[in-house]
Design an enzyme around this catalytic site. Structure first.
Site, PDB file in Angstrom:
ATOM      1  N   ARG A  85       0.823  -1.217   0.000  1.00 31.18           N
ATOM      2  CA  ARG A  85       0.000   0.000   0.000  1.00 31.18           C
ATOM      3  C   ARG A  85       0.854   1.264   0.000  1.00 31.18           C
ATOM      4  NH1 ARG A  85      -2.886  -3.522   3.547  1.00 31.18           N
ATOM      5  NH2 ARG A  85      -1.712  -2.556   5.219  1.00 31.18           N
ATOM      6  N   GLU A 143       4.261  -9.749  14.463  1.00 28.26           N
ATOM      7  CA  GLU A 143       3.586 -10.219  15.667  1.00 28.26           C
ATOM      8  C   GLU A 143       3.835 -11.708  15.896  1.00 28.26           C
ATOM      9  OE1 GLU A 143      -0.862 -10.041  17.673  1.00 28.26           O
ATOM     10  OE2 GLU A 143      -0.526  -9.277  15.654  1.00 28.26           O
TER      11      GLU A 143
END
Length: 168
Positions: A56, A93
């Site tokens: 993006r 994560e």
């Protein structure tokens, strides 16, 4: 706050339960809002190249570079660039990832603005800073559309100007 902020849509439980995804596609579809965001991301900064982080970040970084008369350099996931690269690893994560940039993407001493859509934990941005510096260029700052301040990503970018147009 700028009125285009209302074009950022909340999508609950995407990509997994408990996550509130910030969807910028309505903002991108509005010519006036998109133009204003592109202008604000690079306003008042002097740079030779703009780095966009996959994927993006490409959407925002390329028009920032065009508007400023600067070059555009993509930073991509490992294995996506065809020529010799520098690579940097960073933690996610649940695991790790690697980003790359062409080793000849910068002339030593060039001033580089890093642009992305979101600053979250700062891992990707920090790895990108490392790549630009290894290539001999100077990072003048990191400019993002949105910062998720509760994840403290800014803390992983000490000594850099970090510009976020929206802080959540």
């Amino acid at each position: 706050m700028t009125e285009w902020v209302s074009l950022i849509r909340d999508v609950p439980d995407y990509p997994k339960p408990g996550v509130m995804f910030k969807d910028i596609t309505p903002l991108l579809a509005d010519h006036g809002a998109f133009t204003q965001v592109v202008d604000e991301l690079g306003a008042g900064l002097a740079f030779d190249k703009v780095v966009g982080i996959e994927a993006r970040g490409f959407i925002l970084a390329a028009p920032v570079a065009y508007r400023a008369g600067a070059g555009f350099v993509p930073v991509r996931k490992k294995g996506k660039l065809p020529a010799q690269t520098f690579e940097a690893n960073y933690d996610l994560e649940y695991g790790s990832a690697t980003v790359e940039v062409h080793s000849d993407a910068f002339v030593p001493g060039e001033r580089v603005l890093i642009v992305d859509d979101v600053l979250a934990t700062g891992g990707t941005a920090n790895a990108t800073v490392e790549l630009v510096r290894r290539a001999g260029a100077h990072v003048i700052g990191v400019s993002v559309l949105m910062e998720l301040s509760f994840l403290s990503g800014r803390d992983r970018l000490p000594g850099l100007e970090v510009r976020s147009l929206v802080t959540v």
